[in-house]
Design a protein around this motif. Structure first.
Motif: not given
Length: 676
Positions: A240-265
């Protein structure tokens, strides 16, 4: 003279506010004395450097001259970094919850001059919206009530004080039996989103301790539904978008139910927990996707989060150039400009990049829109490597999110343990070296004798350590002991546990307080086994004590662990979703699979036994490493077996008081570890 006094602080969050026209003070005796002398209420604002809504409120209100003048005239304003002072944050978040409000950051609390809370909220807008009053109206209304209606303030203070006391006095109970784990797993499963993974609804947080509980239950019961709940969640997060597919690492959480839109911290503690869970699941499934995400996330960690002395920085901001997510998102046109046409077309197809975008006119790279797991296609993955490297190079030229480079002992402990465990499982000596270097950095630079310091930034130590610091660093030491066999790590963990026993243990009611007995300027010492953004300190202490019990054979550690569980047991039945860390640790104490490996340093036969352990999925594993000359305590179940001379490398697998015969064959060891 009244002025903003944050310019001498170490916290990047406080320094962000050092140029505000608000006359911020750091928390401390001087600010509290000023409030008493002026007979003014305190405006307490708590946040952290990577917090998007903290930035929004700062720009809208704290940088506004008119609002600042109002604050300065009516209040003594105090700024707190919740990562630097989690002891304060937990008190006032609990007070807000007692008012029936949803917690979070920024936290906006109003206190008496004695630091007693009487009202509060989180984000307040500059004008009425989102169903919230304007911040200026809140300021004038609170100040007027404080002056004109002192009885109302006193009533609120007394009610909140009683609520805080109740929260700090958990309900004792009988030690739960093993059936509780089956009941909890059965009760939690219906709350899992079987389509997208995670708990149903939005926003979605990783909730790692809860999914660790489900994973362990799924293995114990050989229940595919429980295991699928975990793997479906991890796969959707990894794609999902909660994962940084270029640089690696997971964001804090997703604002939607499908893990698309992260809260980018990006937070150190989320990535530590996910590395550990992904590693455990990989040991069972050998998923190439999970192996890739573990490797990419650790690469990100070692590339972007290392500090000069080898420990790990706390967070990366959600914003860059004042815009949330700007650093991470792409337009279709930009990708067309920087990639050859065939690469651009392939990458956009795989990562869901469209002309209109999937978020605010831009595209967040994600793979959950695809029906198949493209990472399993080696040829496709190879074709994407060059394109992803090009995009990462282009992205690196953008203005990056700010990094909060303070080192927190508890968060570092979490990452050190996860990194050392992953190094052992994947046989990565470089990861092991990084874990040991980070451990040495905290031990040597953030402690005085055996008393830890919670936070350090650029050589400046800040704040008394709290329970979580000792618990997580002791756990890191025990994982390092298991993965290296170095007795110094075991000894250090024991010393830190002794500090907890002397300064944090509640002799009257059981359990451990969050703060030490000499912590200053607090209206109450909190005590909880509820997981927050990080696992509860009491839960982690049970894990530590369980490991020490098995690794040393000292029954006092088992007794202390049981005493902590008993102190909170009365809450488990109705609050188990928030107590997953305590329950996972309690299961470890009851059902550990204790492996004793006896081998000379560098013995190839010993290494093959260790490899067999690394390739076995056993979440309740506790490992003790001994040289041929070492001995176990006389009452250890494997002691008698070691008393007779054994030639060469050997392992024993112990469950409760029963240990296996000596095992020298790696395949037999793997079987003994994975059998039910």
């Amino acid at each position: 003279m009244s002025r903003n006094q944050l310019d001498q602080e170490t916290s990047p969050y406080l320094l962000q506010h050092s140029t505000n026209p608000v006359h911020w003070r750091p928390w401390g005796a001087a600010a509290l004395a000023e409030a008493k002398a002026a007979n003014k209420p305190i405006l307490l604002s708590v946040g952290y450097a990577a917090c998007h809504w903290c930035h929004v409120m700062a720009h809208e209100s704290f940088e506004d001259e008119t609002t600042a003048q109002l604050i300065n005239a009516l209040f003594v304003p105090i700024k707190v970094d919740r990562e630097e002072r989690p002891d304060l944050d937990i008190i006032y978040q609990s007070a807000l919850a007692s008012l029936g409000q949803q917690g979070g950051w920024p936290l906006t609390m109003f206190l008496t001059a004695d630091a007693e809370p009487f009202w509060g909220g989180t984000y307040f807008p500059p004008s009425p919206r989102f169903g919230r009053p304007s911040f200026r109206d809140v300021l004038t209304g609170v100040a007027a009530t404080y002056t004109a209606e002192p009885d109302k303030i006193s009533t609120n203070v007394a009610a909140l004080q009683q609520a805080l006391l109740r929260l700090a006095t958990p309900e004792r109970g009988s030690i739960p039996d093993r059936a509780i784990f089956e009941q909890i797993a059965t009760a939690v499963l219906p709350a899992v989103d079987l389509v997208h993974g995670g708990l149903s609804g939005a926003p979605k947080f990783p909730q790692v301790p809860m999914f660790q509980l489900l994973w362990k239950a799924g293995l114990r019961r050989a229940d595919p539904a429980l295991r699928e709940a975990v793997t479906n969640t991890l796969t959707h997060m990894c794609q999902g978008g909660i994962y940084d597919h270029l640089g690696g690492g997971f964001a804090r959480y997703a604002t939607d139910e499908s893990w698309l839109v992260p809260h980018f911290e990006k937070m150190l503690y989320d990535n530590a927990q996910l590395i550990e869970l992904l590693t455990s699941v990989w040991q069972h499934d050998a998923s190439p996707l999970y192996a890739a995400r573990i490797t990419e996330t650790i690469d990100w960690l070692l590339r972007n989060m290392l500090t000069d002395h080898g420990a790990f920085a706390a967070t990366l901001d959600a914003d860059s150039e004042g815009v949330e997510g700007k650093y991470y998102v792409w337009s279709s046109e930009e990708i067309d400009r920087v990639l050859p046409a065939d690469q651009a077309s392939l990458l956009k197809s795989v990562y869901g990049v469209t002309t209109g975008g999937n978020w605010e006119g831009h595209s967040i790279l994600n793979r959950n829109h695809r029906d198949s797991d493209a990472d399993s296609d080696d040829a496709l993955a190879a074709r994407l490597i060059g394109a992803k490297r090009t995009l990462l190079a282009v992205r690196s030229k953008r203005i990056p999110p700010a990094r909060d480079d303070k080192c927190l002992a508890d968060w570092n402990g979490m990452m050190i343990a996860a990194l050392a465990n992953a190094a052992f499982v994947f046989r990565r000596a470089d990861w092991q070296a990084a874990a040991e270097k980070a451990f040495a950095a905290i031990r040597d630079h953030q402690s005085i004798d055996d008393r830890l310091v919670h936070s350090m930034r650029r050589g400046r130590r800040q704040g008394e350590a709290m329970l979580d610091d000792y618990a997580q660093m002791a756990r890191a030491a025990l994982v390092l002991y298991a993965t290296t066999g170095q007795q110094s790590y075991l000894s250090q963990a024991s010393r830190w546990v002794n500090v907890v026993d002397r300064h944090f243990r509640d002799d009257l009611n059981g359990g451990c307080f969050f703060t030490a007995d000499n912590a200053p300027d607090l209206i109450i010492r909190t005590k909880s086994a509820f997981d927050q953004a990080t696992p509860s300190g009491n839960g982690v202490m049970v894990d530590v004590l369980a490991r020490l019990f098995y690794q040393t054979g000292d029954d006092l550690y088992r007794q202390r662990a049981e005493a902590i569980v008993s102190a909170f047991a009365g809450q488990i039945e109705r609050s188990f979703p928030s107590m997953a860390s305590l329950l996972n640790s309690w299961e470890l104490l009851n059902d550990a699979v204790h492996v004793v490996v006896v081998a000379a340093s560098g013995d190839p036969a010993g290494q093959t036994l260790l490899t067999a352990i690394a390739e076995s999925c056993q979440p309740n594993l506790v490992m003790t490493r001994l040289s041929p000359d070492d001995r176990l305590p006389d009452d250890h179940p494997a002691a008698a077996k070691l008393a007779s001379k054994i030639a060469g490398a050997v392992a024993f697998v112990c469950r409760g008081p029963v240990c296996s015969a000596p095992i020298i064959d790696p395949a037999a060891l793997h079987l003994a570890l994975t059998e039910s």
